[in-house]
Design a protein around this motif. Structure first.
Motif: not given
Length: 292
Positions: A149-150, A156-157, A213-214
């Motif tokens: 998702x966004x 992550x960034x 996250x995934x």
């Protein structure tokens, strides 16, 4: 744990339950060892040093963790029932065994030869570790076709930016710190190795965040959360090692945060055994359905 865990391996001694408990025990024992004996004590020349037997012990804890992880990863590669890509575990196994060999040469250079262990022949194996483990994690992400998702990409960034900034700050040596005298070839190759490790650590941190996250939630994904945690542990240990060797004059290995090196090996091994267990249980369920 349920009986399915106990029956995951042919021998009860090597059941998933026993391997996981042994791994957890090794991690706790390592922490206690570092906490109790890592303090520097006065040596014969009046300087503060860690005892040689303590340094040997830290190398043994690390070697056992990565050797065990390598064996478990290669077992997954050889398994015919594995759900995930077997090539991922082949690369993981090679990486773990390379780290094991790198640690052996690192310890030999520091303890036996009494020389600066960085850079040394051990770095050849450490470089191999980062390349193959990074490739394995990228392959794992690609094979699962992860969709984030966004808000997950934003996390992550942010972690990538913070991790890169921390690595850059730590890697810039202050003017007041002088390193021990080393060979000319070492002076030339050390900066290249430094930046290779820094870039590799940041890339592994990004991939580990994506995996975490995934695969958050669900029993089948537990193994990949262990792999992600292992990569985080490796990043923490490397950042401490970089800080200590850059900012602390005449640093001797064995600092408390180096426990994360051992924990990283332990977590890689736990990830491998949990993946095998999940695959074996899934295979049994599929066979039961076919019989029904």
């Amino acid at each position: 744990m349920s009986n399915t865990y106990k029956n995951s391996y042919p021998s009860t001694l090597f059941s998933t339950q026993n391997i996981v408990l042994a791994s957890l025990g090794w991690g706790v024992l390592t922490l206690l060892y570092f906490l109790l004996f890592s303090a520097e004590v006065p040596s014969s020349d009046g300087s503060l040093k860690r005892a040689d037997w303590y340094i040997i012990g830290t190398n043994i804890f690390e070697a056992v963790a990565y050797l065990g992880a390598g064996v478990l990863c290669l077992r997954n590669w050889r398994s015919q029932v594995l759900v995930s890509n077997r090539n991922v575990w082949l690369l993981m196994g090679i990486g773990m065994l390379s780290f094991f060999l790198g640690g052996v040469f690192f310890g030999y250079t520091e303890i036996v030869l009494k020389q600066e262990p960085f850079p040394s022949i051990g770095d050849v194996f450490f470089v191999i570790t980062y390349i193959v483990v990074g490739s394995a994690m990228i392959l794992a992400v690609a094979s699962r076709r992860i969709k984030l998702e966004s808000w997950q990409w934003i996390i992550i960034a942010m972690i990538a930016i913070c991790g890169s900034a921390l690595a850059w700050l730590i890697s810039n040596q202050p003017a007041g710190v002088e390193k021990d005298k080393v060979e000319e070839w070492a002076v030339q190759i050390a900066p290249l190795l430094n930046w290779f490790y820094v870039i590799s650590d940041v890339l592994l941190l990004i991939i580990a965040t994506a995996l975490l996250l995934a695969f958050w939630g669900g029993r089948v994904s537990l193994s990949w959360r262990m792999i992600a945690a292992a990569a985080f542990s490796l990043y923490i240990a490397d950042m401490w090692q970089k800080y200590a060797t850059t900012w602390i004059q005449n640093y001797q290995s064995g600092g408390i945060l180096e426990v994360f090196y051992v924990w990283s090996g332990v977590l890689f091994g736990m990830g491998a055994v949990l993946e095998y267990d999940a695959s074996l249980n899934r295979s049994r369920r599929e066979r039961s359905k076919k019989r029904a």
